[in-house]
Design a protein around this motif. Sequence first.
Motif, PDB file in Angstrom:
ATOM      1  N   CYS A 516       0.723  -1.243   0.037  1.00  0.00           N
ATOM      2  CA  CYS A 516       0.158   0.000  -0.125  1.00  0.00           C
ATOM      3  C   CYS A 516       0.799   1.386  -0.150  1.00  0.00           C
ATOM      4  N   MET A 517       2.168   1.030   0.533  1.00  0.00           N
ATOM      5  CA  MET A 517       2.896   2.332   0.610  1.00  0.00           C
ATOM      6  C   MET A 517       3.404   2.650  -0.888  1.00  0.00           C
ATOM      7  N   LYS A 518       3.423   1.665  -1.898  1.00  0.00           N
ATOM      8  CA  LYS A 518       3.629   1.983  -3.033  1.00  0.00           C
ATOM      9  C   LYS A 518       2.689   2.784  -4.007  1.00  0.00           C
ATOM     10  N   LEU A 519       1.599   2.676  -3.323  1.00  0.00           N
ATOM     11  CA  LEU A 519       0.162   3.353  -4.154  1.00  0.00           C
ATOM     12  C   LEU A 519       0.424   4.856  -4.087  1.00  0.00           C
ATOM     13  N   SER A 520      -0.178   5.486  -4.899  1.00  0.00           N
ATOM     14  CA  SER A 520      -0.427   6.996  -4.770  1.00  0.00           C
ATOM     15  C   SER A 520      -1.369   7.335  -3.809  1.00  0.00           C
ATOM     16  N   GLU A 521      -1.599   8.717  -3.330  1.00  0.00           N
ATOM     17  CA  GLU A 521      -2.506   9.280  -2.653  1.00  0.00           C
ATOM     18  C   GLU A 521      -3.840   8.874  -3.029  1.00  0.00           C
ATOM     19  N   GLY A 522      -4.871   8.471  -2.282  1.00  0.00           N
ATOM     20  CA  GLY A 522      -6.216   8.307  -2.332  1.00  0.00           C
ATOM     21  C   GLY A 522      -6.875   7.115  -1.378  1.00  0.00           C
ATOM     22  N   LYS A 523      -8.027   6.703  -2.156  1.00  0.00           N
ATOM     23  CA  LYS A 523      -8.539   5.849  -1.200  1.00  0.00           C
ATOM     24  C   LYS A 523      -8.997   4.487  -1.812  1.00  0.00           C
ATOM     25  N   TYR A 524      -8.610   3.481  -1.115  1.00  0.00           N
ATOM     26  CA  TYR A 524      -8.507   1.923  -1.636  1.00  0.00           C
ATOM     27  C   TYR A 524      -9.552   1.166  -0.624  1.00  0.00           C
ATOM     28  N   VAL A 525      -9.845  -0.159  -1.320  1.00  0.00           N
ATOM     29  CA  VAL A 525     -10.546  -0.968  -0.574  1.00  0.00           C
ATOM     30  C   VAL A 525     -10.239  -2.316  -0.654  1.00  0.00           C
ATOM     31  N   LEU A 526      -9.816  -2.999   0.362  1.00  0.00           N
ATOM     32  CA  LEU A 526      -9.448  -4.452   0.500  1.00  0.00           C
ATOM     33  C   LEU A 526     -10.466  -5.149   0.543  1.00  0.00           C
ATOM     34  N   VAL A 527     -10.724  -6.307  -0.292  1.00  0.00           N
ATOM     35  CA  VAL A 527     -12.066  -7.148  -0.186  1.00  0.00           C
ATOM     36  C   VAL A 527     -11.638  -8.719  -0.137  1.00  0.00           C
ATOM     37  N   LYS A 528     -12.172  -9.301   0.677  1.00  0.00           N
ATOM     38  CA  LYS A 528     -11.975 -10.775   0.850  1.00  0.00           C
ATOM     39  C   LYS A 528     -12.758 -11.208  -0.469  1.00  0.00           C
ATOM     40  N   ASP A 529     -12.195 -12.018  -1.333  1.00  0.00           N
ATOM     41  CA  ASP A 529     -12.941 -12.472  -2.665  1.00  0.00           C
ATOM     42  C   ASP A 529     -13.955 -13.389  -1.671  1.00  0.00           C
ATOM     43  N   PRO A 530     -15.268 -13.349  -2.039  1.00  0.00           N
ATOM     44  CA  PRO A 530     -16.511 -14.233  -1.514  1.00  0.00           C
ATOM     45  C   PRO A 530     -16.427 -15.555  -1.789  1.00  0.00           C
ATOM     46  N   SER A 531     -15.762 -15.986  -2.869  1.00  0.00           N
ATOM     47  CA  SER A 531     -15.783 -17.579  -3.190  1.00  0.00           C
ATOM     48  C   SER A 531     -14.402 -18.252  -3.525  1.00  0.00           C
ATOM     49  N   LYS A 532     -13.236 -17.529  -3.106  1.00  0.00           N
ATOM     50  CA  LYS A 532     -11.788 -17.693  -3.167  1.00  0.00           C
ATOM     51  C   LYS A 532     -11.114 -17.411  -2.443  1.00  0.00           C
ATOM     52  N   PRO A 533      -9.929 -18.208  -1.948  1.00  0.00           N
ATOM     53  CA  PRO A 533      -9.262 -17.852  -1.094  1.00  0.00           C
ATOM     54  C   PRO A 533      -8.076 -16.681  -1.461  1.00  0.00           C
ATOM     55  N   GLN A 534      -8.590 -15.627  -1.485  1.00  0.00           N
ATOM     56  CA  GLN A 534      -7.676 -14.364  -1.855  1.00  0.00           C
ATOM     57  C   GLN A 534      -8.341 -13.143  -1.678  1.00  0.00           C
ATOM     58  N   VAL A 535      -7.577 -11.945  -1.683  1.00  0.00           N
ATOM     59  CA  VAL A 535      -8.031 -10.742  -1.476  1.00  0.00           C
ATOM     60  C   VAL A 535      -7.617  -9.849  -2.625  1.00  0.00           C
ATOM     61  N   ARG A 536      -8.322  -8.818  -2.923  1.00  0.00           N
ATOM     62  CA  ARG A 536      -8.397  -8.032  -3.842  1.00  0.00           C
ATOM     63  C   ARG A 536      -8.116  -6.673  -3.415  1.00  0.00           C
ATOM     64  N   ILE A 537      -7.457  -5.905  -3.878  1.00  0.00           N
ATOM     65  CA  ILE A 537      -7.161  -4.291  -3.791  1.00  0.00           C
ATOM     66  C   ILE A 537      -7.931  -3.622  -4.812  1.00  0.00           C
ATOM     67  N   TYR A 538      -9.043  -2.687  -4.558  1.00  0.00           N
ATOM     68  CA  TYR A 538      -9.508  -1.647  -5.438  1.00  0.00           C
ATOM     69  C   TYR A 538      -9.001  -0.294  -5.180  1.00  0.00           C
ATOM     70  N   GLU A 539      -9.151   0.450  -6.310  1.00  0.00           N
ATOM     71  CA  GLU A 539      -9.179   1.989  -6.229  1.00  0.00           C
ATOM     72  C   GLU A 539     -10.553   2.515  -6.229  1.00  0.00           C
ATOM     73  N   VAL A 540     -10.881   3.303  -5.293  1.00  0.00           N
ATOM     74  CA  VAL A 540     -12.244   3.904  -5.197  1.00  0.00           C
ATOM     75  C   VAL A 540     -12.236   5.397  -5.207  1.00  0.00           C
TER      76      VAL A 540
END
Length: 593
Positions: A516-540
């Motif tokens: 996350c420190m490599k990302l630019s300034e802004g807001k992001y969402v970290l979401v646990k995938d509902p059906s797979k063992p993984q997480v995703r990061i979205y820029e919102v």
Amino acid sequence: MVFEAFEVGTVPFNSDGWGPPDASDTTSSASSTSVAAANLLPNVPFASFSRSEKLGRVADWTRALSNPSARPQTGSKSDPSAIFDFSAFAVDEGFGLANSGGNADEDVAFRLVDGKPPPRPRFGPKWRFNQFHNRNQLPQRRDEEVEAKKREAEKDRARRDRLFNNNRNNIHHQRREAAAFKSSVDIQPEWNMLEQIPFSTFSKLSFTVQEPEDLLLCGGLEGYDRSYDRITPKADRRVERFKNRSFKVTTSDDLVIRRLAKEDIATVFATDAILAALMCAPRSVYSWDLVIQRVGNKLFFDKRDGSPLDLLSVHETSQEPLPEGKDDINSAHSLGVEAAYINQNFAQQVLVKNGKRETFDEPLPNANEGEENASIAFRYRRWKLDDNMYLVARCELQSTVDLNNQRSFLTLNALNEFDPKYSGVDWRQKLETQRGAVLANELKNNGNKLAKWTAQALLANADMMKIGFVSRVHPRDHFNHVILSVLGYKPKDFAGQINLNTNNMWGIVKSIVDLCMKLSEGKYVLVKDPSKPQVRIYEVPADAFENDYVEEPLPEDEQVQPTEENSEVGAETNGASSTTEVAEDKKPEDDQA
């Protein structure tokens, strides 16, 4: 070309009867005797017979070795267990076994080599009843039929088990998939996915942190009532209802964290609940989400209003599916609200009610003056992640107790039993005699929740974590509960029991922070995938999850509507997630009701 002559042997004619002529016939010549003896097969017994005689069996394949009563009484002196009985053939001078070099003893001791083991003795009333049934049937034939029936019954049983397991697995697969496809937050079309991290990479991470530094201790704590350690299922206590409010605001809204951020004390800020969700992410099954804000060189991990982190998951890691309907009292959402309500009231009930409260450096941040606050303390601690990176977390404590003339901090949590049919273990019967089995079953069904509680206790440096076992008064009554038992564990020892590695926990946090420190300034969402063992990061967008940001509402049939007769209980349940504005607006009205 030379052909050898083929000589046809002489076939003697027997004018006295059937078969070859008798060699002992005195009327025949010596040449005929030698010819008859030459035509006899070597070492094969033969008895003369006439047309009127009936031929017996050539070989008896149905005689049992273990049933002496089934053997014919021939008066033979040979081995009684022999399949072939040669004693009926007289060894006389006419046949001349001795003349042909045979041995009578070897023929008497001849026995057929049978690889089949003898039948085992039968026991039980069924065999005793059937042993005289069909007495004319051969014993070995009856054993074969019994074995054949057993094989057929075994095939039918295996077929039924296979069909049952297939149907069960299909039902479980459909229910889990149906529940798993529901994400904790609606992914909007304008959101841009930046990273996708599978949980398999988390298991390989490791990071060692130094001992943290205590910055501040806010709030006040009451003493723990040790009489609750002596509660048993036969001497249970009803769960009381409390109206004390605990202000668990998110990270960026905490006034102390804002002050520490202005003083440039650290770079990363979070709460113990958010860090525990990250540390125990590989154990999670349900979907959850975090809001990440990058402001300058600072990083804030927040939770949005109405986040699943405000509730407690129930039966998350179990293989048994829960009902899908949200209005069902045993659905995942209803059980999460019920567990939050139980946990909040349990933490206040097990305290000493003498009016004495130990206060610390500062009062609770964001608390309103004049209101009665719950027994809670926030410990702000700082960890060093890098030479130029520090993390500050707000950790939570619920009570204190004197152990060996020393003050010890406690964390208080409660496990809830809603229906023994789902858990498979009845607490009222097993808690007194088999506590280990009950705890092992809860680790199987609620492994993620127990791991997060342990991680929070480690982050807060609690000396003891108390876990209560709370059950419904009746499986269909989700408003009234009783405390069946309270157990205490040391966080470090309990982490070793549940295989929770501290270095791996911090390795997960360190990797997420570096990403996350490599990302630019802004807001992001970290979401646990509902059906797979993984997480995703979205820029919102920057206004996401704000008051003016409107998301698609849930349909009315999917919203939980509290019943009128239980409005008071519903109000207290809403108080479990008091950070939401809706709960704060409705609470005065519910209190008046």
